[in-house]
Enzyme design. Structure first.
Site, short mmCIF file in Angstrom:
data_model
loop_
_atom_site.label_atom_id
_atom_site.label_comp_id
_atom_site.label_asym_id
_atom_site.label_seq_id
_atom_site.Cartn_x
_atom_site.Cartn_y
_atom_site.Cartn_z
N ASP A 150 0.82 -1.21 0.00
CA ASP A 150 0.00 0.00 0.00
C ASP A 150 0.86 1.27 0.00
O ASP A 150 2.08 1.20 0.13
CB ASP A 150 -0.95 0.00 1.21
CG ASP A 150 -0.29 -0.50 2.48
OD1 ASP A 150 0.95 -0.40 2.57
OD2 ASP A 150 -0.99 -0.99 3.38
N ASP A 160 -7.59 -2.21 14.17
CA ASP A 160 -8.99 -2.31 13.72
C ASP A 160 -9.19 -3.51 12.79
O ASP A 160 -10.25 -3.65 12.19
CB ASP A 160 -9.45 -1.01 13.06
CG ASP A 160 -8.77 -0.74 11.71
OD1 ASP A 160 -7.89 -1.52 11.31
OD2 ASP A 160 -9.13 0.27 11.06
N HIS A 208 -7.42 -4.27 9.98
CA HIS A 208 -7.06 -4.16 8.55
C HIS A 208 -5.83 -4.98 8.21
O HIS A 208 -4.91 -5.11 9.03
CB HIS A 208 -6.89 -2.69 8.12
CG HIS A 208 -5.68 -1.99 8.66
ND1 HIS A 208 -5.76 -0.84 9.41
CD2 HIS A 208 -4.35 -2.23 8.53
CE1 HIS A 208 -4.54 -0.43 9.71
NE2 HIS A 208 -3.67 -1.26 9.20
N GLU A 224 -9.61 -1.54 5.26
CA GLU A 224 -10.29 -1.22 6.51
C GLU A 224 -11.58 -2.04 6.64
O GLU A 224 -12.05 -2.62 5.65
CB GLU A 224 -10.61 0.29 6.54
CG GLU A 224 -9.38 1.19 6.48
CD GLU A 224 -8.57 1.21 7.78
OE1 GLU A 224 -8.58 0.22 8.53
OE2 GLU A 224 -7.90 2.23 8.04
O1 LIG Z 1 2.60 -2.79 12.00
P1 LIG Z 1 1.81 -1.61 12.49
O2 LIG Z 1 2.59 -0.35 12.45
O3 LIG Z 1 1.17 -1.89 13.82
O4 LIG Z 1 0.62 -1.43 11.46
C1 LIG Z 1 -0.25 -2.48 11.19
C2 LIG Z 1 -0.28 -2.82 9.74
O5 LIG Z 1 -0.91 -1.78 8.99
C3 LIG Z 1 -0.19 -1.59 7.81
O6 LIG Z 1 0.71 -0.56 7.99
C4 LIG Z 1 -0.99 -1.15 6.65
O7 LIG Z 1 -0.11 -1.00 5.64
C5 LIG Z 1 0.55 -2.90 7.67
O8 LIG Z 1 1.44 -3.04 6.67
C6 LIG Z 1 1.06 -2.94 9.06
O9 LIG Z 1 1.83 -3.99 9.43
#
Ligand SMILES: O=P(O)(O)OC[C@H]1O[C@](O)(CO)[C@@H](O)[C@@H]1O
Length: 259
Positions: A66, A135, A137, A142
């Site tokens: 993304d 959440d 995702h 989402e």
């Molecule tokens: O790893 P984090 O920073 O907790 O974010 C959760 C997830 O959400 C995203 O950033 C969305 O791209 C994932 O790639 C990521 O691992």
């Protein structure tokens, strides 16, 4: 059902997944990696750094999940910059072979289609690294995202913008929109490896692994995949009903099987 591996800490998770990636590259030098950003995959990239010397990575290809829409690609928190800084440069990958969705507003109308076409042309993703949002995702799909969705623009939830504010000066600087591979895109990868650490991810992990299949729980899409591995620490595993069974299964796994 996804295979769940409960590890002691992030370093153990990083080592386990890095070994799987190296074995993949050794068997297929032009392997296509699905790259995630955020904090979660960092231990994997860190573990790869210490293990990659001597492995020919010159033909490895990669697709990021993304990107934010409207962010300057040179911004330190654009996912283009993050992938360059955390993955491409330290691992010595060929930048020409590493793709990130184009979040430029001028071309956003067809950026999703273009990205899908590039993934198809590459023959699909061999191993997709995934984190999960609080959440639920995966990618930036989402809650409410269709299981059949393809790469497209999404609006980030307030929760995600608050979670990601730590990477920016303030929440107001966190972009409102993103372009993300869809759940349908992710499900086409040949192996999904979802990582999660800490108590804050425990509910999202339980929903993804053991919850009902529902668009409101985007992570639950992994239950449809024939080869999904979930690597979690004890805190992120704390709401899994079948945690003892997962431990027992992994302990008794045949030694010749990877994750
Ligand atoms: O790893 P984090 O920073 O907790 O974010 C959760 C997830 O959400 C995203 O950033 C969305 O791209 C994932 O790639 C990521 O691992």
């Amino acid at each position: 059902m996804a295979e769940v591996v409960i590890v002691e800490n992030k370093d153990a998770a990083g080592a386990l997944v890095a070994e799987e990636i190296i074995a993949l590259i050794e068997s297929r030098p032009d392997a296509v990696l699905g790259l995630a950003t955020g904090s979660t995959p960092l231990p994997v990239y860190q573990a790869l750094r210490t293990r990659i010397s001597g492995v020919d990575v010159s033909r490895v290809r990669g697709f990021a999940l993304d990107e934010y829409v409207g962010i300057d690609p040179a911004h330190p928190q654009s996912y283009r910059s993050v992938i360059t800084r955390e993955v491409v440069e330290p691992l010595g990958l060929d930048p020409q072979r590493i793709h990130v969705p184009n979040g430029a507003e001028a071309t956003i109308q067809h950026a999703g289609e273009d990205y899908e076409a590039a993934i198809t042309e590459a023959g699909g993703v061999d191993l997709q690294i995934l984190g999960i949002g609080t959440d639920g995702h995966i990618g930036f799909n989402e809650p409410g995202s269709s299981f059949a969705s393809i790469t497209r623009v999404k609006t980030l939830t307030e929760q995600t913008r608050e979670d990601n504010a730590r990477f920016f000066d303030s929440i107001d600087d966190v972009p409102m929109h993103c372009i993300t591979q869809g759940l349908g895109t992710i499900l086409r990868a040949r192996h999904l490896v979802l990582l999660a650490f800490g108590e804050g991810k425990a509910q999202a992990v339980a929903d993804a692994v053991e919850g009902p299949l529902s668009a409101i729980l985007p992570g639950s899409a992994i239950q449809l995949h024939p080869h999904a591995t979930v690597v979690v620490d004890e805190a992120a595993a704390s709401k899994l009903k079948l945690a003892d069974y997962y431990r027992y299964t992994f302990t008794n796994k045949p030694s010749w099987q990877g994750i």
